[in-house]
Design a protein around this motif. Structure first.
Motif, PDB file in Angstrom:
ATOM      1  N   ALA A 381      -3.759  -0.896 -10.950  1.00 39.25           N
ATOM      2  CA  ALA A 381      -4.286  -1.300  -9.652  1.00 39.25           C
ATOM      3  C   ALA A 381      -3.460  -0.690  -8.527  1.00 39.25           C
ATOM      4  CB  ALA A 381      -4.309  -2.822  -9.542  1.00 39.25           C
ATOM      5  N   PHE A 382      -2.138  -0.723  -8.666  1.00 40.66           N
ATOM      6  CA  PHE A 382      -1.256  -0.121  -7.667  1.00 40.66           C
ATOM      7  C   PHE A 382      -1.573   1.367  -7.522  1.00 40.66           C
ATOM      8  CE2 PHE A 382       2.589   1.763  -6.001  1.00 40.66           C
ATOM      9  CZ  PHE A 382       3.183   0.798  -5.207  1.00 40.66           C
ATOM     10  N   ALA A 383      -1.721   2.059  -8.670  1.00 43.87           N
ATOM     11  CA  ALA A 383      -1.998   3.500  -8.631  1.00 43.87           C
ATOM     12  C   ALA A 383      -3.339   3.794  -7.967  1.00 43.87           C
ATOM     13  CB  ALA A 383      -1.965   4.065 -10.048  1.00 43.87           C
ATOM     14  N   ARG A 384      -4.354   2.978  -8.244  1.00 51.19           N
ATOM     15  CA  ARG A 384      -5.668   3.202  -7.627  1.00 51.19           C
ATOM     16  C   ARG A 384      -5.616   3.004  -6.119  1.00 51.19           C
ATOM     17  NH1 ARG A 384      -7.464   0.861 -12.511  1.00 51.19           N
ATOM     18  NH2 ARG A 384      -7.584  -1.238 -11.630  1.00 51.19           N
ATOM     19  N   LEU A 385      -4.855   2.008  -5.679  1.00 53.35           N
ATOM     20  CA  LEU A 385      -4.714   1.794  -4.240  1.00 53.35           C
ATOM     21  C   LEU A 385      -4.005   2.976  -3.579  1.00 53.35           C
ATOM     22  CD1 LEU A 385      -3.777  -2.001  -4.193  1.00 53.35           C
ATOM     23  CD2 LEU A 385      -5.872  -0.976  -3.296  1.00 53.35           C
ATOM     24  N   VAL A 386      -2.960   3.481  -4.219  1.00 53.79           N
ATOM     25  CA  VAL A 386      -2.267   4.650  -3.680  1.00 53.79           C
ATOM     26  C   VAL A 386      -3.228   5.828  -3.570  1.00 53.79           C
ATOM     27  CG1 VAL A 386      -0.472   6.374  -4.132  1.00 53.79           C
ATOM     28  CG2 VAL A 386       0.016   3.945  -4.471  1.00 53.79           C
ATOM     29  N   ARG A 391      -0.874   1.833   1.128  1.00 57.15           N
ATOM     30  CA  ARG A 391       0.564   1.747   0.844  1.00 57.15           C
ATOM     31  C   ARG A 391       0.837   0.359   0.263  1.00 57.15           C
ATOM     32  NH1 ARG A 391       3.152   1.089   5.162  1.00 57.15           N
ATOM     33  NH2 ARG A 391       5.191   1.887   4.522  1.00 57.15           N
ATOM     34  N   PRO A 392       0.617   0.153  -1.038  1.00 56.58           N
ATOM     35  CA  PRO A 392       0.704  -1.205  -1.575  1.00 56.58           C
ATOM     36  C   PRO A 392       2.132  -1.659  -1.837  1.00 56.58           C
ATOM     37  CG  PRO A 392       0.036   0.313  -3.282  1.00 56.58           C
ATOM     38  CD  PRO A 392       0.114   1.118  -2.022  1.00 56.58           C
ATOM     39  N   ALA A 393       2.298  -2.965  -1.804  1.00 52.96           N
ATOM     40  CA  ALA A 393       3.493  -3.645  -2.284  1.00 52.96           C
ATOM     41  C   ALA A 393       3.093  -4.418  -3.543  1.00 52.96           C
ATOM     42  CB  ALA A 393       4.034  -4.579  -1.210  1.00 52.96           C
ATOM     43  N   VAL A 394       4.046  -5.183  -4.092  1.00 51.37           N
ATOM     44  CA  VAL A 394       3.770  -6.077  -5.214  1.00 51.37           C
ATOM     45  C   VAL A 394       4.329  -7.451  -4.844  1.00 51.37           C
ATOM     46  CG1 VAL A 394       4.059  -6.517  -7.683  1.00 51.37           C
ATOM     47  CG2 VAL A 394       3.968  -4.153  -6.844  1.00 51.37           C
ATOM     48  N   VAL A 395       3.607  -8.500  -5.195  1.00 52.70           N
ATOM     49  CA  VAL A 395       4.071  -9.860  -4.943  1.00 52.70           C
ATOM     50  C   VAL A 395       3.824 -10.698  -6.193  1.00 52.70           C
ATOM     51  CG1 VAL A 395       1.858 -10.633  -3.960  1.00 52.70           C
ATOM     52  CG2 VAL A 395       3.972 -11.803  -3.318  1.00 52.70           C
ATOM     53  N   LEU A 396       4.750 -11.593  -6.501  1.00 56.57           N
ATOM     54  CA  LEU A 396       4.560 -12.487  -7.642  1.00 56.57           C
ATOM     55  C   LEU A 396       3.531 -13.563  -7.310  1.00 56.57           C
ATOM     56  CD1 LEU A 396       8.198 -13.039  -8.964  1.00 56.57           C
ATOM     57  CD2 LEU A 396       6.520 -11.320  -9.674  1.00 56.57           C
ATOM     58  N   ALA A 397       2.786 -13.970  -8.329  1.00 58.92           N
ATOM     59  CA  ALA A 397       1.730 -14.968  -8.123  1.00 58.92           C
ATOM     60  C   ALA A 397       2.280 -16.258  -7.516  1.00 58.92           C
ATOM     61  CB  ALA A 397       1.025 -15.263  -9.448  1.00 58.92           C
ATOM     62  N   GLY A 398       3.490 -16.640  -7.902  1.00 59.09           N
ATOM     63  CA  GLY A 398       4.061 -17.876  -7.401  1.00 59.09           C
ATOM     64  C   GLY A 398       4.457 -17.844  -5.938  1.00 59.09           C
ATOM     65  N   ARG A 399       4.394 -16.677  -5.311  1.00 62.18           N
ATOM     66  CA  ARG A 399       4.780 -16.575  -3.901  1.00 62.18           C
ATOM     67  C   ARG A 399       3.600 -16.252  -2.993  1.00 62.18           C
ATOM     68  NH1 ARG A 399      10.387 -13.398  -5.336  1.00 62.18           N
ATOM     69  NH2 ARG A 399      11.767 -15.209  -5.170  1.00 62.18           N
ATOM     70  N   VAL A 400       2.414 -16.199  -3.561  1.00 57.83           N
ATOM     71  CA  VAL A 400       1.235 -15.847  -2.769  1.00 57.83           C
ATOM     72  C   VAL A 400       0.995 -16.848  -1.643  1.00 57.83           C
ATOM     73  CG1 VAL A 400      -1.292 -15.695  -2.895  1.00 57.83           C
ATOM     74  CG2 VAL A 400       0.121 -14.465  -4.552  1.00 57.83           C
ATOM     75  N   ALA A 401       1.331 -18.112  -1.873  1.00 55.81           N
ATOM     76  CA  ALA A 401       1.095 -19.142  -0.858  1.00 55.81           C
ATOM     77  C   ALA A 401       2.294 -19.380   0.048  1.00 55.81           C
ATOM     78  CB  ALA A 401       0.705 -20.453  -1.537  1.00 55.81           C
ATOM     79  N   ASP A 402       3.374 -18.627  -0.130  1.00 53.89           N
ATOM     80  CA  ASP A 402       4.592 -18.813   0.659  1.00 53.89           C
ATOM     81  C   ASP A 402       4.505 -17.954   1.922  1.00 53.89           C
ATOM     82  OD1 ASP A 402       7.158 -18.878   1.744  1.00 53.89           O
ATOM     83  OD2 ASP A 402       8.139 -18.930  -0.216  1.00 53.89           O
ATOM     84  N   THR A 403       4.038 -18.540   2.993  1.00 51.74           N
ATOM     85  CA  THR A 403       3.781 -17.770   4.205  1.00 51.74           C
ATOM     86  C   THR A 403       5.054 -17.194   4.817  1.00 51.74           C
ATOM     87  OG1 THR A 403       3.838 -19.833   5.477  1.00 51.74           O
ATOM     88  CG2 THR A 403       1.672 -19.039   4.743  1.00 51.74           C
TER      89      THR A 403
END
Length: 421
Positions: A381-386, A391-403
């Protein structure tokens, strides 16, 4: 409760260096140490405009017995560091070698009749701590001493595909890392001490060295980027995933860090033939570094390696002979010219790229980290976005709601791998 965003670290000039592979005798040069040959090698590295080298004492050469750390070997390491300082080069020292270019270097007091787990045996760990403390202390007063790296990719000893691993749990890996990092700090307080694993820590489900350890223990996070891990085989030389593999590892490491602005050191990266043919090594070098520089909080880039391995030495994998920025006789190769151009371009400039606002979501569970490996859902998915110009980043699922955390990283939207088409 959402975390409050920390203040951003000041923009700084990125570092550019080389992993020093001696032109005479490879790392066996410690057995026939020649300071004049070392000086000539370092002259060639400095002439490229680089500012540091990472050097590799061979553990069994320096500590052949658990209670014998050879004073002359330590003195030679200090002489190398001083020679580097004379040429304007800072020095990072890897202690436990450990593993280099497909060869294992473990002292006899850990093998065969004395076979002991190098991560858990109390006597072995005490010996390692004494060794690392001694090397750090010997260099502590040198202004050009960056700090210690525990060893080169020591995690390869802890699991398959190593043919004879010293198996441990993640908890045991954590305890070992904390012990040996503390020994380095005792020897040289306040220096930049870190540990460095090969990419199994990020990609292999049963690897006991974990992404959290890599991204949270030590002064900076180190990543080692090698596209022969399936990336170039799957995506080819010119594929977005190949050209930005190092940047992907940097962003993946940032997802696991507690500090959203923790520095990341691209400590090893190279252009391995034949996946990267010699005539394309310069372009690959420039593209890889440019992608890495487009990541926030990059400490620096250290290319593997300074000099080719001499063809007089036997039994190396073929690709290992030609990874140098310089030939074995000191001629600058196209990749060397490329990194020299980059170093010149960035001299005195500050590094402060814009945040990556879109992040691919990765699973928090280390037993499913293969989704982040080449062919895995997060990686692809990262490669397809590039490839689509993102310019993608990566985030852990447990931090998606941490504004607060998302704001600290500048992330404004998240996307699940299955949502990327």
């Amino acid at each position: 409760m959402p975390s409050a965003p920390p203040s951003a670290p000041p923009a700084r000039t990125p570092r550019f260096g080389a992993n020093y592979t001696p032109s005479q005798g490879w790392f066996h040069h410690w057995l026939d140490f020649d300071i004049d040959a070392v000086r000539a090698d370092l002259d060639a590295v400095a002439a490229l405009g680089l500012d540091h080298v990472r050097v590799f004492p061979i553990w069994p050469y320096f500590q052949p017995n658990r209670t014998l750390i050879r004073p002359r070997a330590v003195e030679q390491l200090v002489r190398l560091a001083d020679a580097a300082a004379e040429r304007g080069l800072d020095v990072n020292v890897d202690g436990l070698q450990g593993h280099l270019s497909s060869f294992d270097f473990l002292p006899a007091w850990t093998q065969t009749w004395h076979r002991r787990n190098i991560f858990t045996d109390p006597d072995v760990v005490a010996g390692q701590a004494a060794y690392l403390r001694t090397l750090a202390a010997a260099l502590a007063d040198r202004p050009n001493f960056i700090g210690m790296t525990i060893g080169n990719e020591v995690n390869q000893f802890s699991a398959g595909p190593h043919p004879d691993p010293d198996r441990i749990t993640p908890e045991q890996a954590d305890a070992w890392l904390r012990t040996v990092l503390a020994a380095c700090e005792e020897g040289a307080p306040g220096k930049l001490h870190l540990h460095a694993e090969y990419d199994a820590a990020w990609y292999q489900d049963d690897q006991p060295f974990t992404p959290a350890q890599a991204a949270r223990l030590g002064a900076v996070t180190a990543v080692h980027s090698w596209v022969f891990n399936g990336t170039a085989q799957r995506h080819g030389r010119t594929g977005a995933a190949t050209r930005t593999h190092a940047a992907y590892l940097i962003e993946l490491s940032k997802a696991w860090a507690d500090d959203p602005r923790r520095p990341v050191w691209l400590q090893e990266v190279g252009a391995p033939a034949p996946l990267i043919p010699a005539e394309h090594a310069a372009a690959f070098t420039e593209e890889t570094i440019a992608a890495a520089l487009d990541c926030q909080d990059l400490w620096g880039v250290t290319w593997w390696c300074s000099h080719d391995v001499s063809r007089d030495l036997a039994d190396f994998p073929e690709l290992e002979y030609s990874l140098g920025l310089l030939t074995n006789d000191g001629r600058v190769k196209p990749a060397g010219s490329a990194i020299a151009r980059v170093a010149k371009e960035w001299r005195g400039r500050t590094h402060d790229p814009a945040p990556r606002t879109t992040a691919v979501v990765a699973d928090d569970a280390v037993e499913r980290r293969s989704a982040c490996a080449p062919g895995g859902a997060v990686f692809e998915a990262f490669a397809r976005l590039v490839a689509d110009g993102v310019r993608p980043a990566v985030v852990l699922a447990g931090r998606v709601a941490d504004t607060g955390y998302l704001a600290a990283r500048g992330i404004t939207s998240v996307v699940r791998p299955e949502e990327v088409r």
